[in-house]
Design a protein around this motif. Structure first.
Motif, PDB file in Angstrom:
ATOM      1  N   ASN A  22       0.805  -1.229   0.000  1.00  0.00           N
ATOM      2  CA  ASN A  22       0.000   0.000   0.000  1.00  0.00           C
ATOM      3  C   ASN A  22       0.833   1.272   0.000  1.00  0.00           C
ATOM      4  OD1 ASN A  22       0.831   0.493   2.679  1.00  0.00           O
ATOM      5  ND2 ASN A  22      -0.973  -0.482   3.553  1.00  0.00           N
ATOM      6  N   LEU A  23       2.167   1.139   0.121  1.00  0.00           N
ATOM      7  CA  LEU A  23       3.080   2.286   0.058  1.00  0.00           C
ATOM      8  C   LEU A  23       2.750   3.353   1.095  1.00  0.00           C
ATOM      9  CD1 LEU A  23       3.363   2.750  -3.829  1.00  0.00           C
ATOM     10  CD2 LEU A  23       4.901   1.503  -2.306  1.00  0.00           C
ATOM     11  N   GLY A  24       2.096   2.938   2.186  1.00  0.00           N
ATOM     12  CA  GLY A  24       1.767   3.882   3.242  1.00  0.00           C
ATOM     13  C   GLY A  24       0.482   4.639   3.019  1.00  0.00           C
ATOM     14  N   LEU A  25      -0.229   4.332   1.932  1.00  0.00           N
ATOM     15  CA  LEU A  25      -1.485   5.031   1.648  1.00  0.00           C
ATOM     16  C   LEU A  25      -2.638   4.413   2.427  1.00  0.00           C
ATOM     17  CD1 LEU A  25      -1.309   5.453  -2.238  1.00  0.00           C
ATOM     18  CD2 LEU A  25      -0.392   6.951  -0.469  1.00  0.00           C
ATOM     19  N   THR A  26      -3.563   5.252   2.866  1.00  0.00           N
ATOM     20  CA  THR A  26      -4.764   4.763   3.526  1.00  0.00           C
ATOM     21  C   THR A  26      -5.699   4.167   2.479  1.00  0.00           C
ATOM     22  OG1 THR A  26      -5.975   6.837   3.248  1.00  0.00           O
ATOM     23  CG2 THR A  26      -4.574   6.628   5.215  1.00  0.00           C
ATOM     24  N   GLU A  27      -6.726   3.455   2.929  1.00  0.00           N
ATOM     25  CA  GLU A  27      -7.695   2.877   1.991  1.00  0.00           C
ATOM     26  C   GLU A  27      -8.372   3.959   1.169  1.00  0.00           C
ATOM     27  OE1 GLU A  27     -10.483   0.209   3.701  1.00  0.00           O
ATOM     28  OE2 GLU A  27      -8.967  -1.086   4.602  1.00  0.00           O
ATOM     29  N   ARG A  28      -8.696   5.080   1.796  1.00  0.00           N
ATOM     30  CA  ARG A  28      -9.335   6.180   1.075  1.00  0.00           C
ATOM     31  C   ARG A  28      -8.396   6.763   0.027  1.00  0.00           C
ATOM     32  NH1 ARG A  28     -14.254   7.529  -0.151  1.00  0.00           N
ATOM     33  NH2 ARG A  28     -15.073   8.187   1.866  1.00  0.00           N
ATOM     34  N   GLU A  29      -7.120   6.925   0.374  1.00  0.00           N
ATOM     35  CA  GLU A  29      -6.148   7.457  -0.578  1.00  0.00           C
ATOM     36  C   GLU A  29      -5.964   6.508  -1.762  1.00  0.00           C
ATOM     37  OE1 GLU A  29      -3.522   9.998   2.695  1.00  0.00           O
ATOM     38  OE2 GLU A  29      -2.906   7.989   2.077  1.00  0.00           O
ATOM     39  N   GLN A  30      -5.952   5.207  -1.492  1.00  0.00           N
ATOM     40  CA  GLN A  30      -5.853   4.225  -2.564  1.00  0.00           C
ATOM     41  C   GLN A  30      -7.072   4.306  -3.483  1.00  0.00           C
ATOM     42  OE1 GLN A  30      -4.626   0.180  -1.259  1.00  0.00           O
ATOM     43  NE2 GLN A  30      -4.168   1.124   0.721  1.00  0.00           N
ATOM     44  N   GLU A  31      -8.244   4.486  -2.878  1.00  0.00           N
ATOM     45  CA  GLU A  31      -9.480   4.578  -3.639  1.00  0.00           C
ATOM     46  C   GLU A  31      -9.464   5.804  -4.548  1.00  0.00           C
ATOM     47  OE1 GLU A  31     -14.250   4.120  -2.656  1.00  0.00           O
ATOM     48  OE2 GLU A  31     -12.926   5.010  -1.166  1.00  0.00           O
ATOM     49  N   ILE A  32      -9.012   6.930  -4.023  1.00  0.00           N
ATOM     50  CA  ILE A  32      -8.950   8.160  -4.806  1.00  0.00           C
ATOM     51  C   ILE A  32      -7.926   8.034  -5.927  1.00  0.00           C
ATOM     52  CG2 ILE A  32      -8.197  10.579  -4.710  1.00  0.00           C
ATOM     53  CD1 ILE A  32      -9.605  10.741  -1.970  1.00  0.00           C
ATOM     54  N   LEU A  33      -6.784   7.435  -5.628  1.00  0.00           N
ATOM     55  CA  LEU A  33      -5.754   7.247  -6.653  1.00  0.00           C
ATOM     56  C   LEU A  33      -6.288   6.387  -7.795  1.00  0.00           C
ATOM     57  CD1 LEU A  33      -2.879   7.623  -7.652  1.00  0.00           C
ATOM     58  CD2 LEU A  33      -2.188   5.656  -6.264  1.00  0.00           C
ATOM     59  N   LYS A  34      -7.042   5.360  -7.462  1.00  0.00           N
ATOM     60  CA  LYS A  34      -7.624   4.485  -8.468  1.00  0.00           C
ATOM     61  C   LYS A  34      -8.560   5.271  -9.391  1.00  0.00           C
ATOM     62  CE  LYS A  34     -10.773   0.523  -8.882  1.00  0.00           C
ATOM     63  NZ  LYS A  34     -11.927   1.261  -9.432  1.00  0.00           N
ATOM     64  N   HIS A  35      -9.408   6.119  -8.808  1.00  0.00           N
ATOM     65  CA  HIS A  35     -10.367   6.877  -9.605  1.00  0.00           C
ATOM     66  C   HIS A  35      -9.677   7.883 -10.521  1.00  0.00           C
ATOM     67  CE1 HIS A  35     -14.176   5.372  -8.167  1.00  0.00           C
ATOM     68  NE2 HIS A  35     -13.839   5.560  -6.903  1.00  0.00           N
ATOM     69  N   VAL A  36      -8.691   8.613  -9.999  1.00  0.00           N
ATOM     70  CA  VAL A  36      -8.035   9.610 -10.849  1.00  0.00           C
ATOM     71  C   VAL A  36      -7.182   8.927 -11.917  1.00  0.00           C
ATOM     72  CG1 VAL A  36      -8.054  11.440  -9.118  1.00  0.00           C
ATOM     73  CG2 VAL A  36      -6.102   9.881  -9.219  1.00  0.00           C
ATOM     74  N   ALA A  37      -6.657   7.743 -11.600  1.00  0.00           N
ATOM     75  CA  ALA A  37      -5.878   6.990 -12.584  1.00  0.00           C
ATOM     76  C   ALA A  37      -6.747   6.534 -13.744  1.00  0.00           C
ATOM     77  CB  ALA A  37      -5.220   5.783 -11.926  1.00  0.00           C
TER      78      ALA A  37
END
Length: 228
Positions: A161-176
């Protein structure tokens, strides 16, 4: 020009310096003419191959944006050209151009540091809009390309997870996948400012400055099963 200055500057006020690397002469020349005719963009150089572009890049000021064909007919391909360009000028944004939307090409281009991936059949207005989006920290993609990226993300479950929270991972997925901050906010029922704050935290944790760099780092650490 540093990215921080460009983000807060209207694109029409200071011309964006642009280079084109494309082996199809007719398409290359037409693209340069169209870009030069667009407000706020100046096509400074055009090349039929990466080798000539890289030689020029090492001798003079780097452009802000490079439009680069991913499938060049001879010599170095666009993926390798992208890597070499980023080595010489990390601040230059490279948008890949293609007639295809191959999964492997998309994956390789994003991991190599591409800050956009566009089909050649899009309109001039969309191309100009994509350049503007890149300069403002976005990751522009045509809808078919965005679907490919969505497919890549669905191929794996995060193991690092590279230190990212679940919410941050979710947001990264959407913008990607090509969603704007506003669309992400609407999808997740949170405010635009909250999305912006999460993205700033993602940049800080991953030690990156753009969405493209963040996505590249994420995919490199969590490669899709298709390419593992």
């Amino acid at each position: 020009m540093p990215r921080t200055e460009r983000i807060n500057t209207d694109i029409a006020s200071i011309p964006v310096s642009l280079w084109v690397v494309e082996d199809d002469r007719a398409y290359r020349e037409a693209l340069c003419v169209l870009m030069d005719g667009s407000q706020g963009i100046r096509c400074e150089q055009s090349f039929s191959n990466c080798e000539d572009a890289l030689k020029m890049l090492s001798r003079r000021d780097a452009p802000e944006v490079v439009l680069m064909d991913i499938h060049l007919g001879q010599g170095m391909n666009g993926i390798e050209g992208l890597k070499r360009t980023k080595e010489i000028s990390p601040a230059t944004d490279v948008i890949m151009l293609t007639n295809f939307d191959d999964d492997h090409d998309v994956f390789q281009a994003i991991c190599a540091g591409a800050t956009g991936y566009l089909k050649k059949n899009i309109s001039l207005d969309d191309t100009v809009a994509s350049i503007t989006e890149v300069l403002n920290g976005g990751l522009p993609m045509n809808a078919p390309i965005a679907r490919k990226v969505m497919f890549l993300f669905k191929q794996f479950h995060s193991t690092v997870n590279l230190g990212l929270t679940e919410r941050e991972q979710e947001i990264l997925k959407h913008v990607a996948e090509g969603s704007s901050k506003k669309i992400v906010a609407d999808k997740l029922f949170i405010t635009y400012r909250t999305v912006d704050t999460h993205i700033k935290n993602i940049y800080k944790k991953l030690n990156v400055h753009t969405i493209g760099e963040a996505v590249a780092k994420w995919l490199q650490s969590n490669p899709p099963k298709t390419f593992s």
